[in-house]
Each structure stands twice: as C-alpha cells, then as structure tokens.
Scaffold this motif. Structure first.
Motif, short mmCIF file in Angstrom:
data_model
loop_
_atom_site.label_atom_id
_atom_site.label_comp_id
_atom_site.label_asym_id
_atom_site.label_seq_id
_atom_site.Cartn_x
_atom_site.Cartn_y
_atom_site.Cartn_z
N ALA A 70 0.83 -1.20 0.00
CA ALA A 70 0.00 0.00 0.00
C ALA A 70 0.87 1.25 0.00
CB ALA A 70 -0.93 0.00 1.21
N THR A 71 2.00 1.18 0.69
CA THR A 71 2.93 2.33 0.71
C THR A 71 3.44 2.64 -0.68
OG1 THR A 71 3.62 1.81 2.98
CG2 THR A 71 5.09 3.21 1.68
N GLN A 72 3.84 1.59 -1.41
CA GLN A 72 4.35 1.80 -2.77
C GLN A 72 3.25 2.28 -3.71
OE1 GLN A 72 7.55 1.75 -3.81
NE2 GLN A 72 7.97 1.50 -1.63
N LEU A 73 2.05 1.73 -3.56
CA LEU A 73 0.94 2.18 -4.40
C LEU A 73 0.62 3.64 -4.13
CD1 LEU A 73 -1.48 -0.91 -4.19
CD2 LEU A 73 -0.16 -0.14 -6.18
N ALA A 74 0.60 4.03 -2.85
CA ALA A 74 0.33 5.42 -2.49
C ALA A 74 1.43 6.33 -3.01
CB ALA A 74 0.19 5.56 -0.98
N TRP A 76 3.63 5.90 -5.63
CA TRP A 76 3.66 6.09 -7.08
C TRP A 76 2.33 6.63 -7.62
CZ3 TRP A 76 8.11 6.73 -9.05
CH2 TRP A 76 9.21 6.11 -8.46
N GLY A 77 1.24 6.35 -6.89
CA GLY A 77 -0.02 6.98 -7.25
C GLY A 77 0.04 8.49 -7.04
N GLY A 78 0.67 8.88 -5.93
CA GLY A 78 0.86 10.30 -5.66
C GLY A 78 1.74 10.97 -6.70
N VAL A 79 2.83 10.29 -7.08
CA VAL A 79 3.72 10.84 -8.11
C VAL A 79 2.97 11.04 -9.42
CG1 VAL A 79 5.74 10.32 -9.54
CG2 VAL A 79 5.83 9.91 -7.08
N THR A 80 2.20 10.01 -9.81
CA THR A 80 1.44 10.09 -11.07
C THR A 80 0.44 11.24 -11.03
OG1 THR A 80 1.64 7.70 -11.35
CG2 THR A 80 -0.07 8.80 -12.62
N PHE A 81 -0.27 11.36 -9.91
CA PHE A 81 -1.26 12.42 -9.80
C PHE A 81 -0.60 13.79 -9.83
CE2 PHE A 81 -4.13 15.36 -7.78
CZ PHE A 81 -5.37 14.99 -8.27
N LEU A 82 0.52 13.94 -9.13
CA LEU A 82 1.21 15.22 -9.08
C LEU A 82 1.70 15.64 -10.46
CD1 LEU A 82 3.25 14.72 -5.79
CD2 LEU A 82 1.53 16.49 -6.18
N VAL A 83 2.27 14.69 -11.20
CA VAL A 83 2.75 15.01 -12.55
C VAL A 83 1.56 15.37 -13.45
CG1 VAL A 83 3.86 14.07 -14.61
CG2 VAL A 83 4.83 13.62 -12.36
N GLY A 84 0.48 14.60 -13.35
CA GLY A 84 -0.71 14.91 -14.14
C GLY A 84 -1.29 16.26 -13.79
N TYR A 85 -1.30 16.58 -12.49
CA TYR A 85 -1.82 17.87 -12.06
C TYR A 85 -0.93 19.00 -12.56
CZ TYR A 85 -4.42 21.02 -8.99
OH TYR A 85 -5.22 22.01 -8.51
N TYR A 127 -12.58 15.37 -2.39
CA TYR A 127 -12.13 14.13 -1.76
C TYR A 127 -10.83 13.64 -2.40
CZ TYR A 127 -16.88 14.31 -0.04
OH TYR A 127 -18.04 14.74 0.55
N LEU A 128 -10.72 13.80 -3.70
CA LEU A 128 -9.49 13.41 -4.38
C LEU A 128 -8.32 14.25 -3.89
CD1 LEU A 128 -8.30 11.61 -6.62
CD2 LEU A 128 -8.82 13.43 -8.24
N ASP A 129 -8.55 15.56 -3.73
CA ASP A 129 -7.48 16.47 -3.31
C ASP A 129 -7.10 16.27 -1.85
OD1 ASP A 129 -7.55 17.50 -5.83
OD2 ASP A 129 -8.58 19.34 -5.30
N THR A 130 -8.10 16.31 -0.95
CA THR A 130 -7.80 16.31 0.48
C THR A 130 -7.54 14.90 1.03
OG1 THR A 130 -10.18 16.27 0.97
CG2 THR A 130 -9.09 18.41 0.95
N VAL A 131 -8.48 13.99 0.79
CA VAL A 131 -8.37 12.66 1.39
C VAL A 131 -7.31 11.82 0.67
CG1 VAL A 131 -9.59 10.53 1.95
CG2 VAL A 131 -10.75 12.74 2.17
N VAL A 132 -7.38 11.78 -0.66
CA VAL A 132 -6.50 10.87 -1.41
C VAL A 132 -5.09 11.45 -1.59
CG1 VAL A 132 -6.18 9.59 -3.55
CG2 VAL A 132 -8.47 9.83 -2.57
N LEU A 133 -4.99 12.60 -2.25
CA LEU A 133 -3.67 13.13 -2.57
C LEU A 133 -2.94 13.66 -1.34
CD1 LEU A 133 -1.51 13.76 -4.60
CD2 LEU A 133 -2.63 15.93 -5.06
#
Length: 200
Positions: A70-74, A76-85, A127-133
């Motif tokens: 879950a740590t790795q998913l969070a 690299w998921g965060g990295v992907t979202f940040l680059v996309g944002y 929710y995507l911004d505060t809870v997830v990212l």
C-alpha cells in the motif's frame, strides 16, 4: 529542520490544490463581496477541509504503516497524480480562466451554510485532493501531524483572504495573467514535490 520542512510541504501542497478556480472559491468570494455571512461560509470551508485532511492523512497512515505494498501504491499513485496535475496546471497557464463571483439573491445564514456544504462536499474533487492526494503524501512524511497542520493552515489562510479581502481580491482574481502566474508556479511546485516523493 524537518519540522519546518514538514509544515511547509503541507502548506504548499494544500495551497496549490485549494487556490484554483472552482465553485467553492467563487461562492465564498461572492458572499464576501455581498458581505453576507461570508465569515461563516469561509469558516465552514476550513472546517470541512481540516476534517477531510486529517481523515486522509491519519486514516492512510494507519494503513500504510502495516502494508509495504500500500505504501508503494500510495507513493507512485501520488507521483502520477502530481505530474498529471502539473501538466493540467501548465495547460491552464497557456489558456487561463478567471475567477468571478456570480450575483446571488440575499439569503439567511442557514441557507448560506447549506449552500457552502453543497459546493464543498458534493464536489468529488475535494475528496481526491484532500483525502487521497494530501492524505497519501502526508501519511508518508516523517511527521504527518506537521504536514497536516501546514495543509490546514493553507486552507485557513486562503479562505480568510477571500472572506476578509474579497472586494480587493476580486479585480486581481479576474485577470488572466494572475492565473497564468499562479498555475505556472503550481506546476513547478507539483513537479518538485513529485520528484521528492519518487526519490526521497
């Protein structure tokens, strides 16, 4: 040093997500311009953001503590979202919009607060911004609490600015060049944070 770094990370990440064109900001700005329960609306926005940020950071922190996957998913998921944002922010910098308050009829404090809850909690992006990212990034910090305090501070500062200085901010926020600068700065900051998250 890590105390300042953790707090600033939360402050900057949260600010880059909150300071954007959207229904919530336009609503608070409109209430501020009319001087109609604008402090209550701003305070409610900060309270909602704070609860969601804390739930995201400490809820995910508990999960990540016991799950390397879950740590790795969070991570690299965060990295992907940040680059996309960052890419979206750069796109907005080239094709800027403006933040304008729409005129609204006079309402009671109760109806203003209900409308504030609607534009805040019925928006899936919150929710995507505060809870997830913010939650995923904050849960991986050396001090999640300091990160959370920084993120909450950004929300408080932004909505206080809209409530207290709505009349002064309105012409400034209605200029496309303002949003070019903001979005370009957001894109750079997001890429820097993504790099730090990918290679801590």
């Amino acid at each position: 040093m890590y105390i300042i770094e953790g707090y600033l990370n939360g402050l900057l990440i949260s600010a880059s997500l909150i300071i954007a064109i959207g229904a919530q900001n336009a609503f608070v700005l409109g209430q501020s311009l009319k001087r109609e329960h604008h402090y209550s609306a701003a305070l409610l926005c900060v309270a909602c953001d704070s609860l969601l940020i804390l739930a995201g950071i400490f809820g995910l922190a508990a999960v990540l503590e016991h799950s390397p996957l879950a740590t790795q998913l969070a991570r690299w998921g965060g990295v992907t979202f940040l680059v996309g944002y960052a890419i979206l922010a750069l796109r907005r910098a080239f094709f800027p919009e403006v933040l304008r308050a729409k005129p609204q009829p006079a309402r009671s404090r109760r109806s203003v607060l209900l409308a504030t809850l609607a534009v805040t909690l019925l928006n899936p992006h919150v929710y995507l911004d505060t809870v997830v990212l913010i939650g995923a990034i904050g849960a991986q910090q050396s001090s999640p609490l300091l990160f959370a305090l920084g993120a909450i501070s950004a929300s408080a500062l932004w909505f206080a600015s809209l409530a207290l200085g709505g009349a002064w901010l309105s012409p400034w926020l209605a200029r496309p060049v303002t949003w070019r600068i903001i979005d370009a700065a957001v894109a750079v900051m997001m890429l820097i944070v993504a790099w730090g998250l990918a290679w801590p």
